[in-house]
Design a protein around this motif. Sequence first.
Motif, short mmCIF file in Angstrom:
data_model
loop_
_atom_site.label_atom_id
_atom_site.label_comp_id
_atom_site.label_asym_id
_atom_site.label_seq_id
_atom_site.Cartn_x
_atom_site.Cartn_y
_atom_site.Cartn_z
N PHE A 40 0.92 -0.85 0.03
CA PHE A 40 -0.15 0.19 0.08
C PHE A 40 1.41 0.92 0.00
N GLY A 41 1.77 1.40 0.77
CA GLY A 41 3.53 2.52 0.68
C GLY A 41 3.82 2.67 -0.07
N SER A 42 3.75 1.24 -0.88
CA SER A 42 4.62 2.00 -2.62
C SER A 42 4.01 2.56 -3.50
N SER A 43 2.40 1.96 -3.52
CA SER A 43 1.01 2.07 -4.33
C SER A 43 0.80 3.75 -4.11
N SER A 44 0.51 4.45 -5.21
CA SER A 44 -0.28 5.59 -4.69
C SER A 44 -1.83 5.74 -4.66
N SER A 45 -2.20 5.13 -3.88
CA SER A 45 -3.42 5.41 -3.51
C SER A 45 -2.86 5.98 -2.03
N ARG A 46 -4.29 6.57 -2.02
CA ARG A 46 -3.76 7.48 0.02
C ARG A 46 -5.04 7.13 0.17
N GLU A 47 -6.17 7.21 0.08
CA GLU A 47 -7.55 6.66 0.68
C GLU A 47 -7.44 6.09 2.06
N LYS A 48 -7.59 6.57 2.95
CA LYS A 48 -7.91 6.53 4.75
C LYS A 48 -8.54 5.03 4.60
N GLY A 49 -10.07 4.73 3.98
CA GLY A 49 -10.70 3.74 3.79
C GLY A 49 -9.87 2.65 3.55
N VAL A 50 -9.29 2.17 2.76
CA VAL A 50 -8.32 1.56 1.89
C VAL A 50 -7.54 0.96 3.01
N VAL A 51 -6.59 2.31 4.21
CA VAL A 51 -6.01 2.22 5.32
C VAL A 51 -6.76 1.17 5.97
N PHE A 68 4.58 -11.60 -2.43
CA PHE A 68 4.52 -10.64 -2.89
C PHE A 68 5.84 -9.37 -3.54
N ALA A 69 6.81 -10.68 -3.67
CA ALA A 69 7.35 -9.18 -4.61
C ALA A 69 7.44 -9.47 -5.12
N ARG A 70 6.45 -10.81 -5.90
CA ARG A 70 5.99 -11.17 -7.85
C ARG A 70 5.27 -10.27 -7.90
N TYR A 71 4.13 -10.50 -6.83
CA TYR A 71 3.39 -8.79 -6.79
C TYR A 71 3.89 -7.60 -7.28
N LYS A 72 4.56 -7.27 -6.58
CA LYS A 72 4.78 -5.95 -6.28
C LYS A 72 5.44 -5.93 -7.99
N ALA A 73 6.80 -6.93 -8.29
CA ALA A 73 7.07 -6.67 -9.50
C ALA A 73 5.95 -6.24 -11.27
N GLY A 74 4.42 -6.87 -10.27
CA GLY A 74 3.70 -6.78 -11.29
C GLY A 74 3.68 -8.28 -12.24
N ARG A 75 4.29 -9.03 -11.81
CA ARG A 75 4.06 -10.49 -12.10
C ARG A 75 2.42 -10.80 -12.04
N TYR A 76 1.79 -10.43 -11.09
CA TYR A 76 0.32 -10.88 -10.97
C TYR A 76 0.07 -9.14 -11.38
N ASP A 77 -1.42 -8.80 -11.62
CA ASP A 77 -2.23 -8.05 -11.41
C ASP A 77 -1.76 -6.41 -11.42
N ASN A 78 -1.88 -7.04 -12.84
CA ASN A 78 -1.02 -5.59 -12.63
C ASN A 78 -1.43 -3.90 -12.66
N SER A 79 -2.41 -3.93 -11.83
CA SER A 79 -2.89 -2.91 -11.14
C SER A 79 -2.44 -2.77 -9.59
N TYR A 80 -1.68 -3.22 -9.18
CA TYR A 80 -1.00 -3.34 -8.21
C TYR A 80 -1.30 -1.38 -7.66
N GLY A 81 -1.00 -0.16 -8.53
CA GLY A 81 -0.74 0.98 -8.38
C GLY A 81 -2.28 1.36 -8.02
N ALA A 82 -2.83 1.00 -8.36
CA ALA A 82 -4.54 0.85 -7.78
C ALA A 82 -4.91 -0.05 -6.21
N PHE A 83 -4.63 0.68 -5.39
CA PHE A 83 -4.23 -0.27 -4.52
C PHE A 83 -6.14 -1.04 -4.06
N ASP A 84 -5.99 -2.49 -4.45
CA ASP A 84 -7.02 -2.91 -3.84
C ASP A 84 -7.04 -4.42 -3.05
N SER A 85 -7.15 -4.60 -2.19
CA SER A 85 -6.91 -5.64 -1.09
C SER A 85 -7.80 -6.94 -1.41
#
Length: 168
Positions: A45-56, A82-99
């Motif tokens: 989450f910290g490395s994503s572009s999301s800053r929404e309190k509800g998400v936190v 988590f390493a692969r997810y952060k690298a974009g290997r899975y679900d290429n939308s990690y920038g828009a954080f959604d658990s």
Amino acid sequence: MQWGYAAGNPEKAYMADCPTLLQLDALYGGGTSAYWVDTQVSALFGSSSSREKGVVDGIGIFCQSFSSQISGFKLSEVMLFFARYKAGRYDNSYGAFDSRRIGNAFFKEFVPERNKELDLINRNKLAEEIERRRFVPPKGHTSLSLVQELRRRAADGDKEALRQLTPP
């Protein structure tokens, strides 16, 4: 975090003598695994572009549920995910954080990939074991000539030759 090490050494991550999330809770108390997963997810989450309190606010709830669903996996395997997810290997939308996407990526992408990789690792280990046990006759003999030689020596009373001819 050690994500980089896990990503660079997937076989070690799979084969490591490492506790599962369930064992982590048994060792350090219930909720420890959820806290550990929370640390990993919060880093995403910290490395994503999301800053929404509800998400936190939802991260903790997600991590409690998610950690119970993945409790049989080793910490090192989850770190690899988590390493692969952060690298974009899975679900290429990690920038828009959604658990929820993390859970979906784990079960629908990581687990099948993990199973394939573990199968390959196990097949390679089996092939190595078979090769290690493969009989290679001594220089100057074929399998047949060696057996004939051992039979001749056993008939002459050679106990070592008799032992080699006797199945375990």
